[in-house]
Motif scaffolding. Structure first.
Motif, PDB file in Angstrom:
ATOM      1  N   SER A 299       0.821  -1.222   0.000  1.00 14.00           N
ATOM      2  CA  SER A 299       0.000   0.000   0.000  1.00 14.00           C
ATOM      3  C   SER A 299       0.850   1.263   0.000  1.00 14.00           C
ATOM      4  N   LEU A 300       2.150   1.128   0.286  1.00 11.55           N
ATOM      5  CA  LEU A 300       3.026   2.292   0.378  1.00 11.55           C
ATOM      6  C   LEU A 300       3.652   2.689  -0.958  1.00 11.55           C
ATOM      7  N   VAL A 301       3.471   1.835  -1.983  1.00 11.28           N
ATOM      8  CA  VAL A 301       4.030   2.159  -3.297  1.00 11.28           C
ATOM      9  C   VAL A 301       2.919   2.688  -4.197  1.00 11.28           C
ATOM     10  N   SER A 302       3.336   3.370  -5.265  1.00 13.79           N
ATOM     11  CA  SER A 302       2.356   3.994  -6.154  1.00 13.79           C
ATOM     12  C   SER A 302       2.138   3.224  -7.444  1.00 13.79           C
ATOM     13  N   ASN A 303       3.088   2.365  -7.807  1.00 12.88           N
ATOM     14  CA  ASN A 303       2.952   1.607  -9.055  1.00 12.88           C
ATOM     15  C   ASN A 303       3.766   0.325  -8.958  1.00 12.88           C
ATOM     16  N   LEU A 304       3.648  -0.484 -10.015  1.00 10.96           N
ATOM     17  CA  LEU A 304       4.288  -1.795 -10.024  1.00 10.96           C
ATOM     18  C   LEU A 304       5.810  -1.696 -10.016  1.00 10.96           C
ATOM     19  N   GLU A 305       6.353  -0.590 -10.555  1.00 16.99           N
ATOM     20  CA  GLU A 305       7.803  -0.445 -10.618  1.00 16.99           C
ATOM     21  C   GLU A 305       8.438  -0.314  -9.236  1.00 16.99           C
ATOM     22  N   GLN A 306       7.654   0.050  -8.234  1.00 23.22           N
ATOM     23  CA  GLN A 306       8.179   0.238  -6.885  1.00 23.22           C
ATOM     24  C   GLN A 306       8.017  -0.994  -5.993  1.00 23.22           C
ATOM     25  N   VAL A 307       7.563  -2.100  -6.585  1.00 23.51           N
ATOM     26  CA  VAL A 307       7.303  -3.304  -5.792  1.00 23.51           C
ATOM     27  C   VAL A 307       8.583  -3.819  -5.132  1.00 23.51           C
ATOM     28  N   GLN A 308       9.726  -3.713  -5.833  1.00 20.67           N
ATOM     29  CA  GLN A 308      10.980  -4.187  -5.249  1.00 20.67           C
ATOM     30  C   GLN A 308      11.292  -3.457  -3.951  1.00 20.67           C
ATOM     31  N   GLN A 309      10.940  -2.172  -3.882  1.00 26.13           N
ATOM     32  CA  GLN A 309      11.118  -1.442  -2.634  1.00 26.13           C
ATOM     33  C   GLN A 309      10.184  -1.991  -1.556  1.00 26.13           C
ATOM     34  N   ALA A 310       8.992  -2.385  -1.980  1.00 31.81           N
ATOM     35  CA  ALA A 310       8.007  -2.883  -1.020  1.00 31.81           C
ATOM     36  C   ALA A 310       8.428  -4.223  -0.411  1.00 31.81           C
ATOM     37  N   VAL A 311       9.027  -5.084  -1.231  1.00 28.95           N
ATOM     38  CA  VAL A 311       9.396  -6.410  -0.727  1.00 28.95           C
ATOM     39  C   VAL A 311      10.759  -6.398  -0.024  1.00 28.95           C
ATOM     40  N   MET A 312      11.426  -5.269   0.007  1.00 23.93           N
ATOM     41  CA  MET A 312      12.723  -5.188   0.668  1.00 23.93           C
ATOM     42  C   MET A 312      12.647  -5.576   2.142  1.00 23.93           C
TER      43      MET A 312
END
Length: 416
Positions: free
Chosen positions: A300-313
């Motif tokens: 929920s903290l990311v804005s698009n699919l490209e930021q998913v790697q940051q989310a799963v960190m």
């Protein structure tokens, strides 16, 4: 009642969409395919491997005596010339030449790329043969020789201490427990990485395409949060069920195979369905839910699919800490390992290892499990609040800044 219907709508959408996706089907089938190929190769090698054939050259017919000593190798008496020809014609794998007089001597010559005979086995067989020859020269009776060669017997017994009481275990228990602990640790890493990324991608995709705004007009953020987690968790349960059914079917065939029986002979598998085994499964389920909640919050903290790697960190970080903690726990029970076995996220990997190796009792494991459950409830409540306040926030600031902003929004709402 209405909210439950909406929950099942979200659950069904997440569950069936991923259930029919090629990526999830590949995720489930790829380990089975690898095991099938590996098992097929192992079975083929086991069925096609023939025992080594050795030509024995000696003044006396020693082949029957050697065959009694080493039942894994075929020995046959040859003359020196016939043995050399058989070796050249690839009818035998090696030639063993034994001289009994004036002293006992032996030499072995094997053909290149042929079936090999273990040097240890060959030396042991020849040593016994030499001992028999010496006993005959000393005129020892078979009874005297047997008494002389009978080794000392040592009875080995494996025990474990459960709640202060000594419990007998199979001698193979240690190896089985280590293997089980490693399997649980490895499975935890794979599940959290895979399904955590799947859940974060699910949320990030909806946010990036602005579908989330439409969904929230009819379904609350809280209902969506739990519906998505339940859908992804159900996928995991389906995958486990597929493996369980496949394993049960494969076991019906494997347990009757001689090459499998020789590896399982004397192995104690009772650990898999007693109290420690059930506690380990509970840790796996609670740990998976913890990582699922973390993934939903991070998504929920990311804005698009490209930021998913940051989310799963964060998932990767906690997962690797748990993995390395479990590896250390298999080697020793240092104070840092004991503390880590009570820390949520990490305890799901560390405590099962300590439990299976007998370094922690059932009471300690249950306390650690209770801590994880309490933390799961509190963390879920916090994650729902962050999810609800941030699911419609679009920012390229990154996960950490988005989390700080969500925390500020949540605190201001609590102040009101």
């Amino acid at each position: 009642m209405k909210s439950m219907r909406k929950f099942w709508v979200v659950f069904s959408q997440v569950f069936f969409k991923n259930l029919k996706s090629g990526s999830w089907i590949f995720l489930v089938l790829s380990p089975l395919i690898v095991l099938l190929i590996g098992g097929g190769i192992f079975y083929y090698v086991a069925q096609t491997t023939e025992p080594a054939k050795v030509a024995v050259v000696s003044e006396q017919p020693l082949a029957p005596l050697l065959a009694q000593q080493d039942k894994e190798t075929k020995y046959k008496t040859y003359s020196a010339q016939a043995a050399q020809k058989a070796l050249a014609d690839e009818k035998v794998d090696g030639v063993l030449t034994v001289s009994l007089t004036p002293t006992f001597k032996a030499s072995y010559k094997n053909r290149e790329n042929s079936q090999t005979v273990s040097d240890t086995t060959l030396n042991q067989s020849l040593s016994r043969l030499k001992t028999q020859q010496a006993a005959a020269a000393l005129k020892l009776t078979p009874t005297q020789l047997s008494a002389l060669l009978t080794p000392a017997k040592v009875t080995t017994k494996t025990v474990a201490f459960v709640d202060g009481k000594q419990v007998a275990k199979s001698n193979s228990a240690g190896d089985i427990n280590r293997g089980f602990a490693f399997a649980v640790t490895f499975l935890m890493i794979m599940v959290t990485m895979t399904y955590g990324s799947m859940l974060a991608s699910e949320i990030a995709t909806e946010k990036g395409s602005r579908i989330m705004e439409i969904l929230l007009s009819s379904v609350s953020a809280t209902t969506q949060f739990f519906g998505k987690i339940a859908g992804v968790f159900a996928l995991l349960l389906v995958q486990i069920a597929v493996y369980a059914v496949t394993g049960a079917i494969a076991w019906q065939w494997a347990k009757n195979q001689s090459f499998i029986q020789q590896y399982l002979h004397g192995v104690d598998l009772s650990f898999l369905w007693n109290a420690p085994g059930l506690i380990t499964v509970a840790f796996f389920l609670i740990g998976t839910l913890l990582y699922a909640v973390l993934a939903a919050m991070a998504g929920s903290l990311v804005s698009n699919l490209e930021q998913v790697q940051q989310a799963v960190m964060p998932i990767s970080l906690f997962g690797m800490l748990g993995y390395f903690g479990a590896l250390i726990a298999q080697q020793n029970d240092a104070i840092v390992v004991k503390v880590a076995s009570y820390v949520p996220f990490i305890s799901a990997s560390v405590m099962p290892v300590r439990l299976t190796l007998g370094r922690a009792g059932a009471a300690e494991a249950l306390i650690s499990l209770a801590v994880s459950i309490i933390f799961l409830i509190a963390f879920t409540w916090l994650s729902v609040a962050i999810y609800r306040s941030n699911v419609l926030v679009y920012s390229d600031a990154g996960v950490l800044k988005s989390m700080r902003k969500s925390w500020q929004i949540w605190r201001s709402e609590q102040g009101k």
